[in-house]
Design an enzyme around this catalytic site. Structure first.
Site, mmCIF file in Angstrom:
data_model
loop_
_atom_site.group_PDB
_atom_site.id
_atom_site.type_symbol
_atom_site.label_atom_id
_atom_site.label_comp_id
_atom_site.label_asym_id
_atom_site.label_seq_id
_atom_site.Cartn_x
_atom_site.Cartn_y
_atom_site.Cartn_z
ATOM 1 N N ASP A 278 41.057 54.533 42.607
ATOM 2 C CA ASP A 278 41.616 53.231 43.273
ATOM 3 C C ASP A 278 43.056 53.909 43.451
ATOM 4 O OD1 ASP A 278 40.897 50.460 42.506
ATOM 5 O OD2 ASP A 278 42.909 50.586 42.605
ATOM 6 N N ILE A 279 43.875 52.910 44.383
ATOM 7 C CA ILE A 279 44.787 53.358 45.386
ATOM 8 C C ILE A 279 46.087 53.004 44.178
ATOM 9 C CG2 ILE A 279 45.891 51.353 45.986
ATOM 10 C CD1 ILE A 279 46.505 52.516 48.391
ATOM 11 N N ASN B 219 34.326 42.324 39.125
ATOM 12 C CA ASN B 219 34.963 41.389 39.620
ATOM 13 C C ASN B 219 33.995 40.755 40.733
ATOM 14 O OD1 ASN B 219 36.932 42.641 37.593
ATOM 15 N ND2 ASN B 219 38.295 42.981 39.009
ATOM 16 N N GLY C 250 38.236 37.542 39.773
ATOM 17 C CA GLY C 250 39.325 38.991 39.895
ATOM 18 C C GLY C 250 38.638 39.224 41.147
ATOM 19 N N GLN C 251 37.781 39.229 41.665
ATOM 20 C CA GLN C 251 37.685 39.727 43.052
ATOM 21 C C GLN C 251 38.895 39.528 44.354
ATOM 22 O OE1 GLN C 251 33.889 39.447 44.791
ATOM 23 N NE2 GLN C 251 34.195 41.299 46.642
ATOM 24 N N HIS D 121 32.048 46.014 44.954
ATOM 25 C CA HIS D 121 32.377 47.795 44.261
ATOM 26 C C HIS D 121 32.280 47.743 42.484
ATOM 27 C CE1 HIS D 121 36.044 44.622 45.212
ATOM 28 N NE2 HIS D 121 36.246 45.326 43.319
ATOM 29 N N HIS E 230 34.158 48.859 38.865
ATOM 30 C CA HIS E 230 35.431 49.900 39.115
ATOM 31 C C HIS E 230 34.954 50.962 37.761
ATOM 32 C CE1 HIS E 230 38.997 46.799 40.514
ATOM 33 N NE2 HIS E 230 37.936 46.479 40.550
#
Ligand code: 5GP
Ligand code: ZN
Length: 110
Positions: A29-30, A83, A89-90, A96, A98
């Site tokens: 994740d960035i 999410n 919270g998407q 995806h 996490h």
């Protein structure tokens, strides 16, 4: 389609790839929320878990999560988060999961 994660799959946006197979890509994740924060996605675009209609892909995602958890020093524990929707919270509309690990994760989440 203007989708960040499709662009990561195509290589148009670079990422630090952790795992890849026919169906799945996993990358760091960035904006990591834990010492280990990996995003696992199907290479094919689905907006969210409700749109996923291919059990082979679902199996491939969860097999890859187990594979990653085995290989990335998560023996103390980890959390899988999906999410979904705005109140869920998407923020990226490409399915995806996490994987968060490497610290004590609180419950309930925010
Ligand atoms: P969501 O908030 O939709 O559950 O998760 C989207 C995640 O994608 C966020 O944790 C965010 O930091 C990550 N993300 C957004 N854009 C990029 C990007 O260009 N590269 C990477 N590696 N992660 C991204
Ligand atoms: Zn996409």
């Amino acid at each position: 389609m203007d989708c960040i994660f499709c662009k990561i799959v195509s290589g148009e946006i670079p990422s630090k790839v952790i795992y890849e197979d026919e169906h799945v890509l996993a990358f760091n994740d960035i904006d990591p929320q834990a010492p280990i924060h990996i995003v696992v996605i199907p290479k094919k675009h689905f907006a969210n878990i409700l749109e996923l209609n291919d059990s082979n892909i679902l199996n491939a995602i969860f097999d890859s999560i187990k594979n990653i958890a085995d290989k990335q020093n998560m023996e103390k524990g980890f959390r899988i988060v999906c999410n979904t929707g705005s109140e869920g919270g998407q923020t990226v509309e490409h399915l995806h999961f996490h994987i968060l690990s490497g610290r004590n994760l609180h419950w309930p989440p925010g």
